[in-house]
Structure formats: structure tokens, C-alpha cells
Design a protein around this motif. Sequence first.
Motif, PDB file in Angstrom:
ATOM      1  N   GLU A  51       0.856  -1.185   0.000  1.00  0.00           N
ATOM      2  CA  GLU A  51       0.000   0.000   0.000  1.00  0.00           C
ATOM      3  C   GLU A  51       0.892   1.235   0.000  1.00  0.00           C
ATOM      4  N   LYS A  52       0.432   2.287  -0.637  1.00  0.00           N
ATOM      5  CA  LYS A  52       1.235   3.505  -0.777  1.00  0.00           C
ATOM      6  C   LYS A  52       1.718   4.051   0.573  1.00  0.00           C
ATOM      7  N   ASN A  53       0.845   4.090   1.567  1.00  0.00           N
ATOM      8  CA  ASN A  53       1.202   4.669   2.873  1.00  0.00           C
ATOM      9  C   ASN A  53       1.647   3.622   3.897  1.00  0.00           C
ATOM     10  N   HIS A  54       1.848   2.416   3.442  1.00  0.00           N
ATOM     11  CA  HIS A  54       2.283   1.329   4.338  1.00  0.00           C
ATOM     12  C   HIS A  54       3.418   0.571   3.677  1.00  0.00           C
ATOM     13  N   ALA A  55       4.485   1.274   3.396  1.00  0.00           N
ATOM     14  CA  ALA A  55       5.605   0.704   2.653  1.00  0.00           C
ATOM     15  C   ALA A  55       6.895   0.856   3.446  1.00  0.00           C
ATOM     16  N   PRO A  56       7.187  -0.071   4.351  1.00  0.00           N
ATOM     17  CA  PRO A  56       8.377   0.046   5.199  1.00  0.00           C
ATOM     18  C   PRO A  56       9.681   0.072   4.399  1.00  0.00           C
ATOM     19  N   LYS A  57      10.579   0.899   4.852  1.00  0.00           N
ATOM     20  CA  LYS A  57      11.902   1.013   4.236  1.00  0.00           C
ATOM     21  C   LYS A  57      12.959   0.586   5.241  1.00  0.00           C
ATOM     22  N   MET A  58      14.009  -0.023   4.746  1.00  0.00           N
ATOM     23  CA  MET A  58      15.108  -0.432   5.620  1.00  0.00           C
ATOM     24  C   MET A  58      15.810   0.806   6.187  1.00  0.00           C
ATOM     25  N   VAL A  63       8.930  -1.692  12.377  1.00  0.00           N
ATOM     26  CA  VAL A  63       7.645  -1.735  11.686  1.00  0.00           C
ATOM     27  C   VAL A  63       6.582  -2.314  12.617  1.00  0.00           C
ATOM     28  N   VAL A  64       5.462  -1.628  12.730  1.00  0.00           N
ATOM     29  CA  VAL A  64       4.291  -2.152  13.438  1.00  0.00           C
ATOM     30  C   VAL A  64       3.395  -2.782  12.375  1.00  0.00           C
ATOM     31  N   LYS A  65       3.088  -4.068  12.560  1.00  0.00           N
ATOM     32  CA  LYS A  65       2.339  -4.821  11.550  1.00  0.00           C
ATOM     33  C   LYS A  65       0.880  -4.970  11.964  1.00  0.00           C
ATOM     34  N   THR A  66      -0.005  -4.641  11.021  1.00  0.00           N
ATOM     35  CA  THR A  66      -1.443  -4.697  11.258  1.00  0.00           C
ATOM     36  C   THR A  66      -2.108  -5.493  10.142  1.00  0.00           C
ATOM     37  N   ASN A  67      -3.118  -6.272  10.501  1.00  0.00           N
ATOM     38  CA  ASN A  67      -3.891  -7.005   9.503  1.00  0.00           C
ATOM     39  C   ASN A  67      -5.314  -7.132  10.012  1.00  0.00           C
ATOM     40  N   GLN A  68      -6.273  -6.690   9.217  1.00  0.00           N
ATOM     41  CA  GLN A  68      -7.670  -6.708   9.648  1.00  0.00           C
ATOM     42  C   GLN A  68      -8.259  -8.113   9.723  1.00  0.00           C
ATOM     43  N   ASN A  69      -7.579  -9.083   9.129  1.00  0.00           N
ATOM     44  CA  ASN A  69      -8.027 -10.473   9.226  1.00  0.00           C
ATOM     45  C   ASN A  69      -7.399 -11.186  10.412  1.00  0.00           C
ATOM     46  N   ALA A  89      10.466   8.444  24.283  1.00  0.00           N
ATOM     47  CA  ALA A  89      11.913   8.224  24.274  1.00  0.00           C
ATOM     48  C   ALA A  89      12.614   8.973  23.139  1.00  0.00           C
ATOM     49  N   ASN A  90      11.840   9.727  22.338  1.00  0.00           N
ATOM     50  CA  ASN A  90      12.396  10.503  21.226  1.00  0.00           C
ATOM     51  C   ASN A  90      13.184   9.618  20.263  1.00  0.00           C
ATOM     52  N   LEU A  91      12.544   8.518  19.845  1.00  0.00           N
ATOM     53  CA  LEU A  91      13.172   7.560  18.941  1.00  0.00           C
ATOM     54  C   LEU A  91      12.736   7.789  17.501  1.00  0.00           C
ATOM     55  N   VAL A  92      13.383   7.102  16.582  1.00  0.00           N
ATOM     56  CA  VAL A  92      12.956   7.095  15.184  1.00  0.00           C
ATOM     57  C   VAL A  92      11.517   6.590  15.163  1.00  0.00           C
ATOM     58  N   PRO A  93      10.597   7.297  14.509  1.00  0.00           N
ATOM     59  CA  PRO A  93       9.191   6.851  14.498  1.00  0.00           C
ATOM     60  C   PRO A  93       9.050   5.440  13.920  1.00  0.00           C
ATOM     61  N   VAL A  94       8.059   4.717  14.420  1.00  0.00           N
ATOM     62  CA  VAL A  94       7.795   3.393  13.857  1.00  0.00           C
ATOM     63  C   VAL A  94       7.167   3.564  12.482  1.00  0.00           C
ATOM     64  N   GLN A  95       7.351   2.549  11.661  1.00  0.00           N
ATOM     65  CA  GLN A  95       6.722   2.503  10.348  1.00  0.00           C
ATOM     66  C   GLN A  95       5.481   1.630  10.461  1.00  0.00           C
ATOM     67  N   GLU A  96       4.515   1.899   9.639  1.00  0.00           N
ATOM     68  CA  GLU A  96       3.268   1.138   9.654  1.00  0.00           C
ATOM     69  C   GLU A  96       3.223   0.208   8.456  1.00  0.00           C
TER      70      GLU A  96
END
Length: 166
Positions: A51-58, A63-69, A89-96
Motif C-alpha cells: 500500500e502507498k502509505n504502508h511501505a516500510p523502508k530499511m 515496523v508495526v504490523k497490522t492485519n484486519q483479518n 523516548a524521542n526515537l525514530v518513528p515506527v513505520q506502519e
Amino acid sequence: MAEAVRRISSALTDHANAMAPDVLSSVVRRSFVFSVDQAHAVHPNYASKHEKNHAPKMNNGVVVKTNQNQRYATNGITGFIVRELVRKANLVPVQEFAVRNDCPCGSTIGPIISANTGIRTIDAGMPQLSMHSCREVMGIADLTNGRDLFTAFFTHFREIDDALEG
């Protein structure tokens, strides 16, 4: 796992209250499970699979993983707790990461642990390319990102969790 939680709870309480049902329910209510493995980073040859807004990069964070199923255990509350840990903790934001509806996905032990114990659980991971191949690749910065998130958990979780109840 539920039996292990019950036994540990019993062992850590005084023997007069060891089998009291409210002890176990209190332990479960105050517990949190990080189900952590890896996550699919956007592969340049298969970018359309994300998905365009859910594209984790190295090297861009855990990464926080979500699945509606319910293939992953993350829900609104557990996702909020982890995002709040990162903020505090002022960390690098998580990716979705959310799997596209037209693409099947694997699962983790997170939903099994959550269903069998009642403990709040989040599925997360470090992004990598070519999962399950002989040449898996991940970014070195994500090792530090993961360590920092786990350190923040042990430092700030109780404070954040208590604030949710207040």
C-alpha cells in the motif's frame, strides 16, 4: 503459554494468595507481549505489492504490523502504546505496515499468544528484503532502532500503561 503465566504469577506471589483468581487477572491486565520478528520492506522490484502509505523502508525504524483479518495481533491500544513509547523516548518513528486486501500474508505467534492468554500483544519487526530466501537483507540501523525501542519499553511502559487507566 497461559499455563506458564499462571505458574510464574503463582511463584512470584506470597503462598497465601498464590492461587487467588484476582492475582492472575491482575498480572494479565498489566502484561504486554512484543511479538517481534521481521517485516517485509518495500522491494524495488515489487513495490506494487505494498500500500502507498504502508511501505516500510530499511534503516527507517521498527515496523508495526497490522492485519484486519487478525493475522497479526496489533490493535489500536497496543499500537498506541508502542507509538507513545517511541514519542516519549524521542526515537525514530515506527513505520506502519498493513497488507493489501488482495495479497495473502503469513502470520506470527502474536495472535495465538494473545488469544490463549488474554495479554495485550503487538506484532512488530525490523524491515528486510527477500524474507525466507537464502539472501535475506536488512539495514544495520534497524538493529539499533529495535534495541532502542526495547530499552524504551523497559524504561517507560509502566508509566504509559498506568496513564491509560487514569
